[in-house]
Design a protein around this motif. Structure first.
Motif, short mmCIF file in Angstrom:
data_model
loop_
_atom_site.label_atom_id
_atom_site.label_comp_id
_atom_site.label_asym_id
_atom_site.label_seq_id
_atom_site.Cartn_x
_atom_site.Cartn_y
_atom_site.Cartn_z
N THR A 56 -5.71 -26.90 15.86
CA THR A 56 -4.79 -27.99 16.20
C THR A 56 -4.60 -29.00 15.07
O THR A 56 -3.64 -29.75 15.08
N GLN A 57 -5.56 -29.01 14.12
CA GLN A 57 -5.56 -29.98 13.02
C GLN A 57 -5.71 -31.43 13.50
O GLN A 57 -5.37 -32.36 12.79
N ARG A 58 -6.23 -31.59 14.70
CA ARG A 58 -6.46 -32.92 15.27
C ARG A 58 -7.92 -33.31 15.07
O ARG A 58 -8.81 -32.46 15.10
N PRO A 59 -8.20 -34.60 14.89
CA PRO A 59 -9.59 -35.05 14.71
C PRO A 59 -10.47 -34.68 15.90
O PRO A 59 -10.03 -34.70 17.05
N VAL A 60 -11.71 -34.34 15.56
CA VAL A 60 -12.74 -34.04 16.56
C VAL A 60 -14.01 -34.79 16.13
O VAL A 60 -14.14 -35.22 14.99
N PRO A 61 -14.96 -34.96 17.05
CA PRO A 61 -16.21 -35.62 16.66
C PRO A 61 -16.93 -34.89 15.53
O PRO A 61 -16.83 -33.66 15.40
N VAL A 62 -17.63 -35.66 14.71
CA VAL A 62 -18.47 -35.06 13.67
C VAL A 62 -19.37 -34.03 14.36
O VAL A 62 -20.01 -34.35 15.36
N PRO A 63 -19.40 -32.79 13.87
CA PRO A 63 -20.23 -31.78 14.52
C PRO A 63 -21.69 -32.25 14.67
O PRO A 63 -22.23 -32.92 13.79
N THR A 64 -22.28 -31.88 15.78
CA THR A 64 -23.64 -32.31 16.11
C THR A 64 -24.63 -31.98 15.00
O THR A 64 -25.47 -32.81 14.66
N SER A 65 -24.52 -30.78 14.43
CA SER A 65 -25.47 -30.39 13.37
C SER A 65 -25.32 -31.26 12.13
O SER A 65 -26.31 -31.60 11.48
N ILE A 66 -24.09 -31.63 11.80
CA ILE A 66 -23.86 -32.49 10.64
C ILE A 66 -24.34 -33.90 10.92
O ILE A 66 -25.02 -34.52 10.10
N TYR A 116 -14.62 -35.93 -9.67
CA TYR A 116 -14.21 -35.61 -8.30
C TYR A 116 -14.69 -34.22 -7.90
O TYR A 116 -15.11 -34.00 -6.77
N GLN A 117 -14.65 -33.26 -8.83
CA GLN A 117 -15.18 -31.93 -8.55
C GLN A 117 -16.67 -31.99 -8.25
O GLN A 117 -17.16 -31.32 -7.34
N ALA A 118 -17.39 -32.80 -9.02
CA ALA A 118 -18.83 -32.93 -8.82
C ALA A 118 -19.13 -33.50 -7.44
O ALA A 118 -20.01 -33.00 -6.72
N MET A 119 -18.41 -34.54 -7.04
CA MET A 119 -18.64 -35.16 -5.73
C MET A 119 -18.30 -34.20 -4.60
O MET A 119 -19.07 -34.04 -3.64
N ASP A 120 -17.15 -33.55 -4.70
CA ASP A 120 -16.70 -32.62 -3.66
C ASP A 120 -17.67 -31.45 -3.53
O ASP A 120 -18.05 -31.06 -2.42
N THR A 121 -18.10 -30.90 -4.66
CA THR A 121 -19.05 -29.79 -4.64
C THR A 121 -20.38 -30.22 -4.03
O THR A 121 -20.95 -29.50 -3.20
N ALA A 122 -20.88 -31.38 -4.41
CA ALA A 122 -22.18 -31.85 -3.91
C ALA A 122 -22.15 -32.04 -2.40
O ALA A 122 -23.04 -31.56 -1.68
N ARG A 139 -25.41 -26.09 3.32
CA ARG A 139 -26.83 -25.69 3.26
C ARG A 139 -27.73 -26.46 4.23
O ARG A 139 -28.65 -25.90 4.80
N GLU A 140 -27.48 -27.74 4.38
CA GLU A 140 -28.39 -28.59 5.15
C GLU A 140 -27.90 -28.91 6.57
O GLU A 140 -28.69 -29.28 7.42
N ALA A 141 -26.59 -28.81 6.78
CA ALA A 141 -26.04 -29.28 8.04
C ALA A 141 -25.26 -28.21 8.81
O ALA A 141 -24.67 -28.49 9.84
N GLY A 142 -25.24 -26.98 8.30
CA GLY A 142 -24.64 -25.89 9.05
C GLY A 142 -23.13 -25.82 9.07
O GLY A 142 -22.55 -25.15 9.92
N LEU A 143 -22.45 -26.49 8.13
CA LEU A 143 -20.99 -26.40 8.09
C LEU A 143 -20.56 -24.98 7.72
O LEU A 143 -21.07 -24.40 6.75
N ASP A 144 -19.65 -24.42 8.50
CA ASP A 144 -19.04 -23.13 8.20
C ASP A 144 -17.61 -23.43 7.76
O ASP A 144 -16.76 -23.76 8.59
N PRO A 145 -17.31 -23.33 6.44
CA PRO A 145 -15.97 -23.69 5.96
C PRO A 145 -14.84 -22.90 6.61
O PRO A 145 -13.70 -23.36 6.62
N SER A 146 -15.13 -21.73 7.15
CA SER A 146 -14.09 -20.96 7.81
C SER A 146 -14.23 -21.03 9.33
O SER A 146 -13.61 -20.25 10.05
N GLY A 147 -15.01 -21.97 9.82
CA GLY A 147 -15.28 -22.11 11.24
C GLY A 147 -14.19 -22.88 11.98
O GLY A 147 -13.10 -23.14 11.44
#
Length: 137
Positions: free
Chosen positions: A114-124, A26-32, A39-47
């Motif tokens: 808000t912790q409410r669902p939003v669309p998958v970010p465009t970059s991702i 599970y750690q391997a999958m989550d990390t990957a 790196r590839e899709a611009g996710l900012d974990p603190s965004g």
């Protein structure tokens, strides 16, 4: 086409039975997946948008152990939805194709405030469509 993410095993990944403990997969999958999104899709974990794992599973097919094996997570997409992605994540010995485990994660993207669902970010979404060729859109 899936991409591969290396996952080096460590001394403490083996359990008392002499093989890699199930939690390490599970750690391997989550990390990957998260490394790929950063790196590839611009996710900012603190965004402002976060991807939360809402479901996960793993089927174990063949034991591996440190120091004999190095692993790779093959990152693919089973489903690209409006607010979620279900990842298809076979884990293989480095340089091989036969899975030692087959995993799945589902991320739902939420507004950090808000912790409410939003669309998958465009970059991702764009990176998934361009690099991982999901089977469903």
């Amino acid at each position: 086409m899936p991409v591969r993410h290396p996952f080096a095993l460590r001394w403490n990944d083996n359990d008392q039975y002499g093989h890699v403990n199930n939690t390490v997969y599970y750690q391997a999958m989550d990390t990957a997946v998260n490394t790929w999104m950063i790196r590839e899709a611009g996710l900012d974990p603190s965004g402002e948008v976060r991807g939360y794992c809402v479901a996960s599973s793993c089927e174990f097919r063949s034991p591996v152990s440190y120091p004999d094996d190095d692993l790779e997570v093959v990152i693919g997409v089973e489903r690209l939805g409006t607010t979620s992605i279900t990842w298809d994540l076979p884990i293989v010995r480095a340089g091989t194709d036969g899975p030692v485990a087959t995993g799945r994660f589902t991320h739902v993207f939420v507004d950090a405030t808000t912790q409410r669902p939003v669309p998958v970010p465009t970059s991702i979404r764009a990176a998934v469509e361009q690099q991982l060729a999901p089977s469903a859109a």
